[in-house]
Design a protein around this motif. Structure first.
Motif, mmCIF file in Angstrom:
data_model
loop_
_atom_site.group_PDB
_atom_site.id
_atom_site.type_symbol
_atom_site.label_atom_id
_atom_site.label_comp_id
_atom_site.label_asym_id
_atom_site.label_seq_id
_atom_site.Cartn_x
_atom_site.Cartn_y
_atom_site.Cartn_z
ATOM 1 N N THR A 124 0.836 -1.216 0.000
ATOM 2 C CA THR A 124 0.000 0.000 0.000
ATOM 3 C C THR A 124 0.863 1.256 0.000
ATOM 4 O O THR A 124 0.604 2.204 0.733
ATOM 5 C CB THR A 124 -0.930 0.017 1.230
ATOM 6 N N THR A 125 1.901 1.276 -0.826
ATOM 7 C CA THR A 125 2.827 2.410 -0.848
ATOM 8 C C THR A 125 2.680 3.199 -2.150
ATOM 9 O O THR A 125 2.241 2.656 -3.162
ATOM 10 C CB THR A 125 4.285 1.930 -0.718
ATOM 11 N N ALA A 150 -1.937 -5.818 -4.687
ATOM 12 C CA ALA A 150 -1.099 -4.661 -5.018
ATOM 13 C C ALA A 150 -2.012 -3.434 -5.082
ATOM 14 O O ALA A 150 -2.743 -3.234 -6.053
ATOM 15 C CB ALA A 150 -0.395 -4.888 -6.357
ATOM 16 N N ILE A 151 -1.954 -2.604 -4.051
ATOM 17 C CA ILE A 151 -2.929 -1.528 -3.880
ATOM 18 C C ILE A 151 -2.346 -0.153 -4.199
ATOM 19 O O ILE A 151 -3.056 0.744 -4.645
ATOM 20 C CB ILE A 151 -3.456 -1.516 -2.422
ATOM 21 N N GLY A 152 -1.051 0.028 -3.992
ATOM 22 C CA GLY A 152 -0.482 1.370 -4.022
ATOM 23 C C GLY A 152 -0.419 2.019 -5.386
ATOM 24 O O GLY A 152 -0.545 3.240 -5.509
ATOM 25 N N ALA A 153 -0.206 1.240 -6.453
ATOM 26 C CA ALA A 153 -0.060 1.836 -7.789
ATOM 27 C C ALA A 153 -1.430 2.192 -8.339
ATOM 28 O O ALA A 153 -2.178 1.328 -8.790
ATOM 29 C CB ALA A 153 0.656 0.862 -8.720
ATOM 30 N N ASP A 154 -1.765 3.479 -8.279
ATOM 31 C CA ASP A 154 -3.083 3.932 -8.734
ATOM 32 C C ASP A 154 -2.978 5.153 -9.639
ATOM 33 O O ASP A 154 -3.931 5.899 -9.810
ATOM 34 C CB ASP A 154 -3.985 4.245 -7.535
ATOM 35 N N ALA A 155 -1.806 5.363 -10.231
ATOM 36 C CA ALA A 155 -1.604 6.476 -11.164
ATOM 37 C C ALA A 155 -0.420 6.140 -12.066
ATOM 38 O O ALA A 155 0.426 5.297 -11.728
ATOM 39 C CB ALA A 155 -1.355 7.786 -10.415
ATOM 40 N N GLY A 178 2.966 5.751 -13.793
ATOM 41 C CA GLY A 178 4.331 5.813 -13.281
ATOM 42 C C GLY A 178 4.554 5.122 -11.962
ATOM 43 O O GLY A 178 5.705 4.914 -11.555
ATOM 44 N N LYS A 179 3.487 4.733 -11.266
ATOM 45 C CA LYS A 179 3.640 4.059 -9.981
ATOM 46 C C LYS A 179 3.778 2.547 -10.181
ATOM 47 O O LYS A 179 3.116 1.962 -11.030
ATOM 48 C CB LYS A 179 2.437 4.334 -9.073
ATOM 49 N N GLU A 180 4.636 1.917 -9.377
ATOM 50 C CA GLU A 180 4.736 0.461 -9.361
ATOM 51 C C GLU A 180 5.404 0.024 -8.065
ATOM 52 O O GLU A 180 6.312 0.672 -7.559
ATOM 53 C CB GLU A 180 5.502 -0.074 -10.575
ATOM 54 N N GLU A 181 4.941 -1.100 -7.522
ATOM 55 C CA GLU A 181 5.479 -1.634 -6.269
ATOM 56 C C GLU A 181 6.154 -2.989 -6.454
ATOM 57 O O GLU A 181 6.970 -3.390 -5.625
ATOM 58 C CB GLU A 181 4.345 -1.796 -5.249
ATOM 59 N N LEU A 182 5.808 -3.712 -7.524
ATOM 60 C CA LEU A 182 6.276 -5.086 -7.706
ATOM 61 C C LEU A 182 7.295 -5.196 -8.832
ATOM 62 O O LEU A 182 7.158 -4.557 -9.881
ATOM 63 C CB LEU A 182 5.096 -6.014 -8.018
ATOM 64 N N ASP A 183 8.286 -6.020 -8.631
ATOM 65 C CA ASP A 183 9.264 -6.378 -9.648
ATOM 66 C C ASP A 183 8.515 -6.959 -10.862
ATOM 67 O O ASP A 183 7.728 -7.904 -10.706
ATOM 68 C CB ASP A 183 10.207 -7.417 -9.044
ATOM 69 N N PRO A 184 8.712 -6.427 -12.064
ATOM 70 C CA PRO A 184 8.042 -6.993 -13.243
ATOM 71 C C PRO A 184 8.312 -8.485 -13.426
ATOM 72 O O PRO A 184 7.463 -9.213 -13.956
ATOM 73 C CB PRO A 184 8.624 -6.177 -14.407
#
Length: 326
Positions: A200-201, A221-226, A228-234
């Motif tokens: 949630t970052t 995965a909650i944090g990426a909501d715009a 350019g945002k990403e929290e997880l390794d592709p």
């Protein structure tokens, strides 16, 4: 003409997590059955203020619900003594277009987003999931964990946050609403050793590496909501079965938006939308070894079904104020 006004205390008195999960699950089902009109959310980006403003309209045909949410995201607001996310929801009559209710959407946003994580875990996590790992311990983390506690038997929660005091506050708050063990971890990889991982970052560089995640893990995965945002390794996404809340919206503002734009994954790597699973069109988890990822961007249908539930309860209980609009 009078319009019902519900402030945050009114909304709080009418919202609980079990009923929010029920409403949100219904919203996902209708979305999966293609019975909603929901343009992708639109953004106004305030680069010099590190924030944005979003509009989120939706019309649900079967329930005959229509309205819009206006919501901001300003990560620096904590330093100003303000919530990072604030919102207002308006429900309109589909017969005349007149506004029926104007309500605080801040708590509603937290609750319906948490409920979405609960619905996702219900359909995608292993049924024997007992350990939750949490990267980030803000307001959204609280409702995510609360929702998980309503759909799973949570026995242990592992916490990672760069500010230890925030972890302490989180444990203190959540220990009042659920009975489990809380463990604070110094490294993110230690939190990833879990059954359900929640991120949630608001970061723009991956925090969770593929090699840290075991087979059989479900990730909200909650944090990426715009954009350019990403929290997880592709690389983790390539190992996983990816389920999005809405394909169009996730493609430009969800966890998949950056790896899609860079060609690291393609649309073929995305399994389906959560609503299709809820509606029974696509299967949920298919094996205990499968890694599943729910990419949550937040849908207007979640807001509309939750706001409508609050509105109906307010009418039944006589809560709120009528204000003269026209």
């Amino acid at each position: 003409m009078d319009v019902l006004w519900l402030d945050q205390s009114d909304v709080q008195s009418l919202l609980d997590m079990p009923s929010t999960i029920e409403a949100v699950e219904k919203g996902f089902e209708q979305h999966g059955l293609k019975k909603v009109q929901m343009p992708a959310k639109s953004y106004l980006i305030f680069e010099k203020h590190n924030g944005d403003l979003r509009t989120m309209p939706a019309y649900m045909e079967e329930e005959d619900i229509a309205g819009v949410k206006i919501v901001n995201v300003h990560p620096d607001n904590r330093q100003r003594g303000l919530p990072t996310v604030m919102g207002v929801v308006v429900l309109n009559s589909t017969q005349t277009g007149e506004p029926l209710v104007i309500m605080d959407g801040t708590l509603l946003t937290d609750m319906r987003t948490g409920a979405a994580g609960g619905v996702a875990a219900k359909h995608l996590a292993r049924k024997d999931s007992h350990v939750v790992g949490m990267v980030g311990v803000g307001d959204q983390a609280r409702t995510q964990l609360l929702a998980l506690s309503k759909v799973m038997d949570i026995q242990e929660v592992k916490l990672f946050c760069r500010n230890v005091a925030h972890c302490d506050h989180f444990e203190k708050d959540m220990s009042h609403v659920m009975n489990c063990e809380f463990l604070k971890k110094e490294k993110i990889q230690d939190v990833c050793d879990c059954d359900i991982l929640v991120t949630t970052t608001p970061v723009r560089e991956p925090l969770v590496m593929s090699e840290w995640v075991q087979e059989g893990t479900h990730i909200n995965a909650i944090g990426a909501d715009a954009k350019g945002k990403e929290e997880l390794d592709p690389g983790l996404l390539l190992r996983a079965r990816i389920v999005v809340d809405d394909l169009v919206q996730a493609s430009h503002s969800g966890e998949v938006n950056v790896p899609l734009s860079k060609g690291m994954i393609t649309a073929k790597d995305i399994c389906c939308e959560l609503g299709e699973i809820v509606a029974g069109i696509r299967p949920g988890r298919q094996s205990d070894d499968e890694i599943t990822v729910f990419d949550s961007t937040g849908l207007a249908v979640q807001d509309m079904v939750t706001a409508n539930m609050v509105y109906r309860k307010a009418l039944e209980q006589g809560i709120g104020q009528n204000i003269r609009m026209f």
